[in-house]
Design an enzyme around this catalytic site. Structure first.
Site, short mmCIF file in Angstrom:
data_model
loop_
_atom_site.label_atom_id
_atom_site.label_comp_id
_atom_site.label_asym_id
_atom_site.label_seq_id
_atom_site.Cartn_x
_atom_site.Cartn_y
_atom_site.Cartn_z
N ILE A 95 -16.93 -16.97 -59.29
CA ILE A 95 -18.18 -17.50 -58.74
C ILE A 95 -18.11 -17.46 -57.21
O ILE A 95 -17.16 -17.96 -56.62
CB ILE A 95 -18.39 -18.96 -59.21
N ASP A 96 -19.13 -16.84 -56.60
CA ASP A 96 -19.18 -16.78 -55.14
C ASP A 96 -20.14 -17.86 -54.64
O ASP A 96 -21.28 -17.93 -55.08
CB ASP A 96 -19.67 -15.40 -54.68
N LEU A 97 -19.67 -18.68 -53.73
CA LEU A 97 -20.50 -19.77 -53.22
C LEU A 97 -20.75 -19.60 -51.73
O LEU A 97 -19.88 -19.18 -50.97
CB LEU A 97 -19.80 -21.12 -53.44
#
Lengths: 205, 250
Positions: free
Chosen positions: B129-131
């Site tokens: 997951i890229d935040l």
């Protein structure tokens, strides 16, 4: 020569790469006659107990492996799910029979109560290094574990544990039966020593 | 007791290793096999290999690169990039991957998480997951835009667990390649919300940052830049962690 049992559930690639690196001869097979002629068995496994149990029964390999291990008494090494399948019963995905080489049951690690994450994933050490296959490994060496179910022993056999909330069975030796809950083929140098010790075991037959 | 892992994250584009800054500016670092070999001799706990252009270019990470790396790395390998088919996973596992990281396609089709976990087991499926940080806090950063990317990141993390992911790999885009320090508060919030292992990455500048990520509750510390561009090694991080009372494999 090591006969690797392939019922389509394992990380066969990792195991064969380790054996190749150790310059050990092996075959990967799901054929009855290969297993009947085996002198040393390796049963790797990743996946679910239910699926493996079903495949063992359906393929007709179960009886042959049992004969090799219990009657001919050739050495067998079970890795991860391979070890768990040596138990009598597994409770993953229902209630399914294992080989029953060990009087044991395979149950979900009781993590919730203790606020532990599942799977038990990563490097962990063993309660001692007092088993044959650990010859030459460093004291307090770590090995790579990935599992959510654990083997609960109902008989008194030589075994080592690892601590994850409670003591979890990590390694077993019972006569010609050897097993690790962790992955020696993924545990770098120390793991490869275990593989090497198994390769060098004298077959009694 | 379980050790906290130090995990080099190697970014690929096709056949070359690169390092990005905030997922954008790039530096080419050479051949992935050479780099994997170096980490192998450094005895790291695990290796993550991600092809960051695969999804965009509608292809999967190169299987033969993975095969070459796996033939001499006897440690866990997590592989990701452009994975959208069960067959891709099967192929990568056959070539030596142990865990598969799914990012873009998990957002497009969350059911793929459960579908793949049912076949290969949760232990094999990592959701990455890229935040990114916006005016209203963190949001999910992706090249696609759908309902999932509008989800609160913590809710998405929980959903991934529910769907059968065995581990999360959370990357902080704004910190990527900056060596500017880590988002330990938010890592802590994620760690408290889930019951599966969490690897957090982005922004480690000094070994003490690895300590902060571990103390925030991550099971693994993902590191990239400082291993490429400074003299710090995985062992330096572990020594700092050990000194701070965090159990590591040295």
């Amino acid at each position: 020569m090591i006969t690797i049992i392939d019922i389509g559930i394992g990380n066969i690639g990792s195991v064969t790469r380790a054996l190749k690196f150790l310059k050990c001869k092996y075959i990967v097979t799901d054929k009855k006659e290969d297993i009947e002629n085996s002198t040393k068995l390796l049963f790797p496994g990743v996946g679910s107990f239910a699926e493996a149990s079903r495949k063992l029964e359906a393929s007709g390999l179960k009886e042959i492996i049992e004969h090799q291990v219990l009657v001919k008494q050739i050495p067998i090494l079970g890795i991860c799910l391979g070890m768990q399948l040596f138990a009598k019963i597994g409770f993953e995905g229902g209630i399914f029979p294992g080989f029953g080489f060990i009087d044991a049951e395979v149950k979900l690690i009781e993590a919730k109560k203790q606020n532990l994450r599942l799977p038990h994933m990563g490097w962990n050490n063993l309660s001692s290094s007092n088993l044959k296959l650990l010859d030459g490994t460093t004291a307090n060496a770590c090995f790579y574990f990935v599992h959510s179910y654990e083997m609960k022993l109902n008989e008194n056999i030589s075994h080592l544990t690892t601590e994850y909330g409670t003591d979890i069975v990590a390694m077993i030796e019972k006569d010609n039966i050897y097993a690790t809950q962790f992955h020696p083929e993924k545990s770098q140098e120390q793991g490869l020593k275990i593989m090497k010790n198994f390769i060098e075991l004298q077959s009694i037959c | 007791m379980l050790r906290t892992r130090v995990i080099p994250i190697v970014l690929l584009s096709g056949y070359s290793v690169l390092k990005t800054i905030k997922f954008d500016e790039r530096r080419n670092l050479g051949n992935p096999i050479t780099i994997a070999r170096i980490y192998n001799t450094r005895n790291v706990d695990e290796l993550v290999l991600l092809d960051i252009d695969a999804s965009k270019q509608k292809r999967a990470i190169d299987f033969f690169t993975i095969q070459d790396i796996a033939s001499e790395c006897f440690m866990p390998l997590t592989v990701g990039g452009g994975i959208r088919k069960i067959e891709d996973i099967r192929n990568l596992l056959k070539r030596g991957a142990d865990k598969i990281s799914i990012n873009t396609y998990a957002l497009e089709n969350p059911d793929f998480i459960s579908e793949s976990a049912a076949i290969f087991g949760s232990q094999c499926i990592v959701v990455s997951i890229d935040l990114k940080k916006g005016p209203d806090g963190y949001f999910i950063y992706s090249s696609i835009d759908n309902e999932t990317t509008k989800l609160n990141p913590i809710e998405w993390c929980k959903k991934c667990e529910e769907l059968g992911a065995g581990e999360l790999l959370v990357n902080f885009v704004d910190l990527d390649g900056t060596m500017a320090g880590v988002a330990h508060d938010y890592i802590n919030q994620i760690a408290n919300a889930i019951n599966i292992p969490l690897i957090a990455s982005g922004g480690v500048a000094v070994p003490e940052d690895a300590v902060k990520i571990a103390k925030a509750g991550a099971s693994g510390v993902g590191i990239s830049s400082i291993f490429h561009f400074t003299n710090y090694t995985p062992l330096d991080c572990k020594i700092a962690m050990n000194a701070a009372g965090i159990l590591v494999k040295i």
